[in-house]
Design an enzyme around this catalytic site. Structure first.
Site, PDB file in Angstrom:
ATOM      1  N   LYS A  83     -34.300 -26.136  71.431  1.00 15.97           N
ATOM      2  CA  LYS A  83     -33.212 -26.517  70.527  1.00 15.97           C
ATOM      3  C   LYS A  83     -31.941 -25.809  70.950  1.00 15.97           C
ATOM      4  CE  LYS A  83     -34.563 -27.731  65.853  1.00 15.97           C
ATOM      5  NZ  LYS A  83     -34.741 -27.222  64.481  1.00 15.97           N
TER       6      LYS A  83
HETATM    7  O1  G3P Z   1     -35.094 -28.197  61.444  1.00 19.21           O
HETATM    8  C1  G3P Z   1     -33.986 -27.768  60.775  1.00 19.21           C
HETATM    9  C2  G3P Z   1     -33.641 -28.480  59.488  1.00 19.21           C
HETATM   10  O2  G3P Z   1     -34.569 -29.436  59.160  1.00 19.21           O
HETATM   11  C3  G3P Z   1     -33.190 -27.571  58.387  1.00 19.21           C
HETATM   12  O3  G3P Z   1     -33.359 -28.084  57.102  1.00 19.21           O
HETATM   13  O4  G3P Z   1     -33.395 -27.843  54.637  1.00 19.21           O
HETATM   14  O5  G3P Z   1     -32.597 -25.916  56.071  1.00 19.21           O
HETATM   15  O6  G3P Z   1     -31.218 -27.952  55.802  1.00 19.21           O
HETATM   16  P1  G3P Z   1     -32.602 -27.400  55.834  1.00 19.21           P
END
Ligand code: G3P
Length: 215
Positions: A83
């Protein structure tokens, strides 16, 4: 649309893999930190033994550092996808890494232009963060739909991962938008399975069957 699990929790990954519904895992520094300190490499290798695509975040902020980190991470296991966050350095790094056949996930993507640039430098995946866009009053899923449409029109092989998904309706919207992958928190995957009418139906069939067995 394939489903990845958005977590670094090994028990949750094992469980979802047993169900047969996931074909990858995405992690980020926050998700790894949530599992506490430990042997990071060993944990990632264990996840790689369970699913064929495992996103691991590079933490360098300059292109040279990103490239070195990506080469190191991808040497751990063939299932690793590195990533790399959207930035000028990220674009520069991915343009080199894609020529070295190192799999990348252009992450923290919040606009269609960012997604397009990621595809043009050869990222394996781009990850629009749908929930975080929704949080600030934008239609996050529009970035997913636009990126899917543009990549398809120009035959760009980059796949779109709908990320930062927060509830079951996000998964349906991601599928309708044509996302190649939805990366889903474990709790949301469990919500996708359950329906109260299914539970009531199973209980009623079991009760009724007892009457048949008595006869
Ligand atoms: O993989 C990263 C992403 O899905 C983060 O999600 O819920 O922290 O915005 P969130």
């Amino acid at each position: 649309m394939r489903i990845f699990l958005d977590t670094a929790n090994i028990e949750h990954i094992r469980h979802a893999a047993r169900l047969g519904v996931i074909s990858g895992v995405t992690t980020n520094p926050t998700l790894v930190a949530r599992e506490g300190a430990g042997d990071f490499k060993a944990a990632i290798l264990e996840i790689c033994s369970i699913v064929p695509a495992v996103s691991v975040e590079a933490l360098s902020l300059d292109a040279e550092g990103m490239k070195q980190e990506a080469r190191k991470l991808s040497s751990w296991h063939e299932n690793i996808v590195v990533k790399i966050p959207v930035s000028e350095a990220g674009l520069e790094a991915i343009s080199v890494l894609s020529r070295e056949n190192i799999k990348t996930n252009f992450t923290l993507c919040f606009s269609t232009n960012q997604a397009l640039l990621g595809a043009l430098v050869g990222a394996t995946y781009v990850s629009p963060f749908v929930g975080r866009l929704d949080d600030v009053g934008h239609q996050g899923m529009e970035v997913v739909a636009d990126a899917v449409e543009i990549f398809s029109r120009y035959n760009l092989p980059t796949q779109v991962i709908a990320a930062s998904l927060r509830h079951p309706l996000h998964i349906i919207a991601a599928a309708k938008a044509g996302a190649h992958v939805a990366t889903v928190p474990y709790s949301v995957l469990m919500q996708m399975i359950r329906h109260p009418l299914t539970d009531i139906g199973i209980a009623r069939f079991a009760e009724d069957w007892k009457k048949v067995v008595k006869q």
